[in-house]
Each structure stands twice: as structure tokens, then as C-alpha cells.
Design a protein around this motif. Structure first.
Motif, PDB file in Angstrom:
ATOM      1  N   GLY A  63       0.791  -1.226   0.000  1.00 59.21           N
ATOM      2  CA  GLY A  63       0.000   0.000   0.000  1.00 59.21           C
ATOM      3  C   GLY A  63       0.816   1.265   0.000  1.00 59.21           C
ATOM      4  N   GLN A  64       2.085   1.180  -0.386  1.00 57.03           N
ATOM      5  CA  GLN A  64       2.910   2.382  -0.436  1.00 57.03           C
ATOM      6  C   GLN A  64       4.004   2.239  -1.485  1.00 57.03           C
ATOM      7  OE1 GLN A  64       4.809   2.934   3.408  1.00 57.03           O
ATOM      8  NE2 GLN A  64       6.484   1.579   2.881  1.00 57.03           N
ATOM      9  N   THR A  65       4.458   3.398  -1.969  1.00 57.37           N
ATOM     10  CA  THR A  65       5.578   3.473  -2.900  1.00 57.37           C
ATOM     11  C   THR A  65       6.520   4.552  -2.406  1.00 57.37           C
ATOM     12  OG1 THR A  65       4.188   2.799  -4.770  1.00 57.37           O
ATOM     13  CG2 THR A  65       6.262   3.894  -5.287  1.00 57.37           C
ATOM     14  N   ASN A  66       7.768   4.188  -2.181  1.00 57.28           N
ATOM     15  CA  ASN A  66       8.775   5.126  -1.655  1.00 57.28           C
ATOM     16  C   ASN A  66       8.292   5.802  -0.377  1.00 57.28           C
ATOM     17  OD1 ASN A  66      10.548   4.635  -3.829  1.00 57.28           O
ATOM     18  ND2 ASN A  66       9.478   6.133  -5.103  1.00 57.28           N
ATOM     19  N   GLY A  67       7.645   5.028   0.487  1.00 60.95           N
ATOM     20  CA  GLY A  67       7.206   5.539   1.773  1.00 60.95           C
ATOM     21  C   GLY A  67       5.935   6.354   1.747  1.00 60.95           C
ATOM     22  N   VAL A  68       5.321   6.489   0.585  1.00 64.45           N
ATOM     23  CA  VAL A  68       4.087   7.264   0.442  1.00 64.45           C
ATOM     24  C   VAL A  68       2.941   6.309   0.126  1.00 64.45           C
ATOM     25  CG1 VAL A  68       2.915   9.081  -0.856  1.00 64.45           C
ATOM     26  CG2 VAL A  68       5.367   9.272  -0.368  1.00 64.45           C
ATOM     27  N   GLY A  69       1.817   6.454   0.832  1.00 62.51           N
ATOM     28  CA  GLY A  69       0.683   5.584   0.620  1.00 62.51           C
ATOM     29  C   GLY A  69       0.106   5.720  -0.778  1.00 62.51           C
ATOM     30  N   ASP A 101      -2.707  -8.296   4.421  1.00 65.51           N
ATOM     31  CA  ASP A 101      -2.734  -8.598   5.849  1.00 65.51           C
ATOM     32  C   ASP A 101      -2.350  -7.371   6.667  1.00 65.51           C
ATOM     33  OD1 ASP A 101       0.049  -8.404   5.679  1.00 65.51           O
ATOM     34  OD2 ASP A 101       0.367 -10.573   5.678  1.00 65.51           O
ATOM     35  N   ASP A 102      -2.119  -7.576   7.962  1.00 65.16           N
ATOM     36  CA  ASP A 102      -1.858  -6.463   8.878  1.00 65.16           C
ATOM     37  C   ASP A 102      -0.463  -5.896   8.748  1.00 65.16           C
ATOM     38  OD1 ASP A 102      -4.413  -6.567  10.035  1.00 65.16           O
ATOM     39  OD2 ASP A 102      -3.802  -8.132  11.437  1.00 65.16           O
ATOM     40  N   SER A 103       0.394  -6.508   7.952  1.00 64.59           N
ATOM     41  CA  SER A 103       1.778  -6.033   7.823  1.00 64.59           C
ATOM     42  C   SER A 103       1.899  -4.852   6.862  1.00 64.59           C
ATOM     43  CB  SER A 103       2.692  -7.171   7.363  1.00 64.59           C
ATOM     44  OG  SER A 103       2.395  -7.557   6.034  1.00 64.59           O
ATOM     45  N   ALA A 104       0.839  -4.504   6.135  1.00 57.88           N
ATOM     46  CA  ALA A 104       0.926  -3.425   5.149  1.00 57.88           C
ATOM     47  C   ALA A 104       1.214  -2.095   5.849  1.00 57.88           C
ATOM     48  CB  ALA A 104      -0.379  -3.321   4.366  1.00 57.88           C
ATOM     49  N   PRO A 105       2.322  -1.413   5.491  1.00 59.44           N
ATOM     50  CA  PRO A 105       2.638  -0.134   6.131  1.00 59.44           C
ATOM     51  C   PRO A 105       1.851   1.035   5.552  1.00 59.44           C
ATOM     52  CG  PRO A 105       4.357  -0.700   4.571  1.00 59.44           C
ATOM     53  CD  PRO A 105       3.402  -1.859   4.589  1.00 59.44           C
ATOM     54  N   GLY A 106       1.278   0.853   4.369  1.00 57.83           N
ATOM     55  CA  GLY A 106       0.583   1.940   3.697  1.00 57.83           C
ATOM     56  C   GLY A 106      -0.922   1.816   3.785  1.00 57.83           C
ATOM     57  N   THR A 107      -1.612   2.364   2.784  1.00 52.36           N
ATOM     58  CA  THR A 107      -3.062   2.411   2.799  1.00 52.36           C
ATOM     59  C   THR A 107      -3.671   1.017   2.616  1.00 52.36           C
ATOM     60  OG1 THR A 107      -5.020   3.376   1.730  1.00 52.36           O
ATOM     61  CG2 THR A 107      -3.144   2.879   0.302  1.00 52.36           C
ATOM     62  N   THR A 108      -4.820   0.817   3.227  1.00 56.12           N
ATOM     63  CA  THR A 108      -5.560  -0.434   3.069  1.00 56.12           C
ATOM     64  C   THR A 108      -6.844  -0.215   2.265  1.00 56.12           C
ATOM     65  OG1 THR A 108      -6.621  -0.093   5.231  1.00 56.12           O
ATOM     66  CG2 THR A 108      -4.626  -1.448   5.173  1.00 56.12           C
ATOM     67  N   THR A 109      -6.972   0.945   1.642  1.00 55.57           N
ATOM     68  CA  THR A 109      -8.023   1.176   0.656  1.00 55.57           C
ATOM     69  C   THR A 109      -7.427   0.889  -0.708  1.00 55.57           C
ATOM     70  OG1 THR A 109      -9.137   2.847   2.008  1.00 55.57           O
ATOM     71  CG2 THR A 109      -9.597   2.856  -0.352  1.00 55.57           C
ATOM     72  N   VAL A 110      -7.870  -0.183  -1.328  1.00 63.26           N
ATOM     73  CA  VAL A 110      -7.264  -0.704  -2.548  1.00 63.26           C
ATOM     74  C   VAL A 110      -8.153  -0.316  -3.727  1.00 63.26           C
ATOM     75  CG1 VAL A 110      -6.412  -2.766  -3.719  1.00 63.26           C
ATOM     76  CG2 VAL A 110      -6.345  -2.625  -1.209  1.00 63.26           C
ATOM     77  N   ASN A 111      -7.630   0.521  -4.614  1.00 67.04           N
ATOM     78  CA  ASN A 111      -8.387   1.004  -5.764  1.00 67.04           C
ATOM     79  C   ASN A 111      -8.004   0.214  -7.008  1.00 67.04           C
ATOM     80  OD1 ASN A 111      -9.886   3.245  -4.561  1.00 67.04           O
ATOM     81  ND2 ASN A 111      -7.878   4.187  -4.274  1.00 67.04           N
TER      82      ASN A 111
END
Length: 223
Positions: A63-69, A101-111
Motif C-alpha cells: 500500500g505504499q511506494t517510496n514511503g508514500v501511501g 494482511d496487517d503487515s501493510a505499512p501503507g493504505t488499506t483502501t485498494v483502488n
């Protein structure tokens, strides 16, 4: 054979040395003799070609790219996935099994940006709730499995035929086609709950056992 083009002009050709792997760096290495602080580089509009048939690997959503969600689920564009085996950053390609799963550091809204055809989709969430939205959909023969006590909300009109297993948490169907093609089946068991949210799922076969999440029912409609 290695070929290099600069400004669309072939400038160098050489046979490789038989190595099994290769690395490319866009930049400048500091020299060991008479180094200078003036070395610099500026490179834009790099086009990189790879041969087709890259190996399909199991992917995990970051859910992120280069630290950005970044929540776009597209094909071969956005690197918001990780190789589930070694953690390497990846973009999505069809036929990969995917996990959320819960390990995602970024957004959990998947478009979803297109119709994607993963080998399988597993949502295993305890604390982070996921939403599948966007103009795209889940297609092909994939199956969808929901584990854990968290919530998965599906807004997309899907066509996948592999069926759905809900054995934990809440699966909220915010679209009449959230469960995919009615040629597949949906199984609800253990502590899983299907929330129809007022939608008519048509002739989708649903097999039910258990009392649902928090014993509040295996099939509910909160709308």
C-alpha cells in the motif's frame, strides 16, 4: 548480447560474460583516484525493456511506494507490492497469488484500476480493515479467502469464478457482484459473517455453518 542506446542511437554492443545475473546503475561512481566533489549526474525519461515472461511470484500488499501511501492496484505500473518470499519491492502482474494482511505499512483502501486476474486473493486481517474499490474488478478463475476478525468491504463488480470462503471476520458486500460470478459458490464457516448491506446477490449459492462474527449471525444486512 548487451546493447546500449543513448538518445535512440545504438552506441555499444557486446556479448555478455556468461554471468547468471546482471545489475544496472543509473548514476555516478566516485573514483578512487583524485576524487572530486564536482561529480554529478542528471538522467530523465529512462526507458527500460525486459523480456516477457518474468517469473510469477506470490505478492503481499504494502500500500505504499517510496514511503508514500498509494492504493492503486494496477498491472505492471505501481510498486506497492512486495515479494512474499524475500520482501523485494514488486509491481503486480496477473497470475500472481496475492495476500492482504496487517503487515501493510501503507493504505488499506485498494483502488482497482483494471480487471485483474490473480491466481488467488487472500485477506488475512485482524486489526486493519480493507476496502476494495475503484473502476476495476477481480476476474478470471481466482478465488477469494477471508481470514481473521477484521473487515473486508468490497465495492467492485467482480466476475471471478473461483468462489469465496469467509471463515473469519466480516465480508461486507457493497456491490451485488462483490462475490463474483454466480457460477462460483460462497462458503461461510467458523466465525465468518457475510454482510449483504441491502444488496441482492442473485442466484449465488451460499453454504453456511457457524454463528458468525461475535455470534451475531453468519448472514446479516446492516443497510
Amino acid at each position: 548480447t548487451i546493447k546500449v542506446w543513448v538518445d535512440q542511437k545504438l552506441v555499444w554492443t557486446q556479448q555478455d560474460n556468461g554471468a547468471g545475473d546482471f545489475y544496472m546503475k543509473d548514476g555516478v561512481y566516485e573514483q578512487s583516484h583524485n576524487p572530486t566533489h564536482q561529480m554529478d549526474t542528471c538522467i530523465t525519461n529512462i526507458l527500460m525493456w525486459t523480456s516477457p515472461g518474468s517469473p510469477v511470484v506470490p505478492l503481499k500488499w504494502t500500500g505504499q511506494t517510496n514511503g508514500v501511501g498509494v492504493g492503486n492496484w494496477d498491472i505492471g505500473i505501481t510498486t506497492n507490492w512486495a515479494n512474499a518470499g524475500n520482501g523485494a519491492i514488486e509491481f503486480y502482474q496477473d497470475d500472481s497469488p496475492v495476500t492482504f494482511d496487517d503487515s501493510a505499512p501503507g493504505t488499506t483502501t485498494v483502488n482497482l484500476q483494471a480487471t485483474v486476474n490473480p491466481a488467488s486473493v487472500t485477506v488475512s486481517n485482524l486489526f486493519k480493515n480493507y476496502t476494495f474499490a475503484g473502476s476495476g474488478s477481480l476476474g478470471g478463475t481466482t478465488s477469494l479467502v477471508k481470514h481473521g476478525i477484521g473487515t473486508l468491504t468490497v465495492n467492485t463488480a467482480n466476475s471471478f469464478t473461483g468462489g469465496v470462503l469467509i471463515d473469519g471476520g466480516m465480508f461486507q458486500a457493497d456491490n451485488a457482484m462483490a462475490l463474483g460470478s454466480t457460477s462460483g459458490t460462497t462458503v461461510i464457516t467458523n466465525n465468518g459473517t457475510l454482510d449483504l448491506n441491502g444488496n441482492n446477490l442473485g442466484t449465488e449459492p451460499v453454504y453456511v455453518s457457524g454463528r458468525g462474527l461475535n455470534a451475531d449471525g453468519a448472514i446479516i444486512s446492516t443497510s
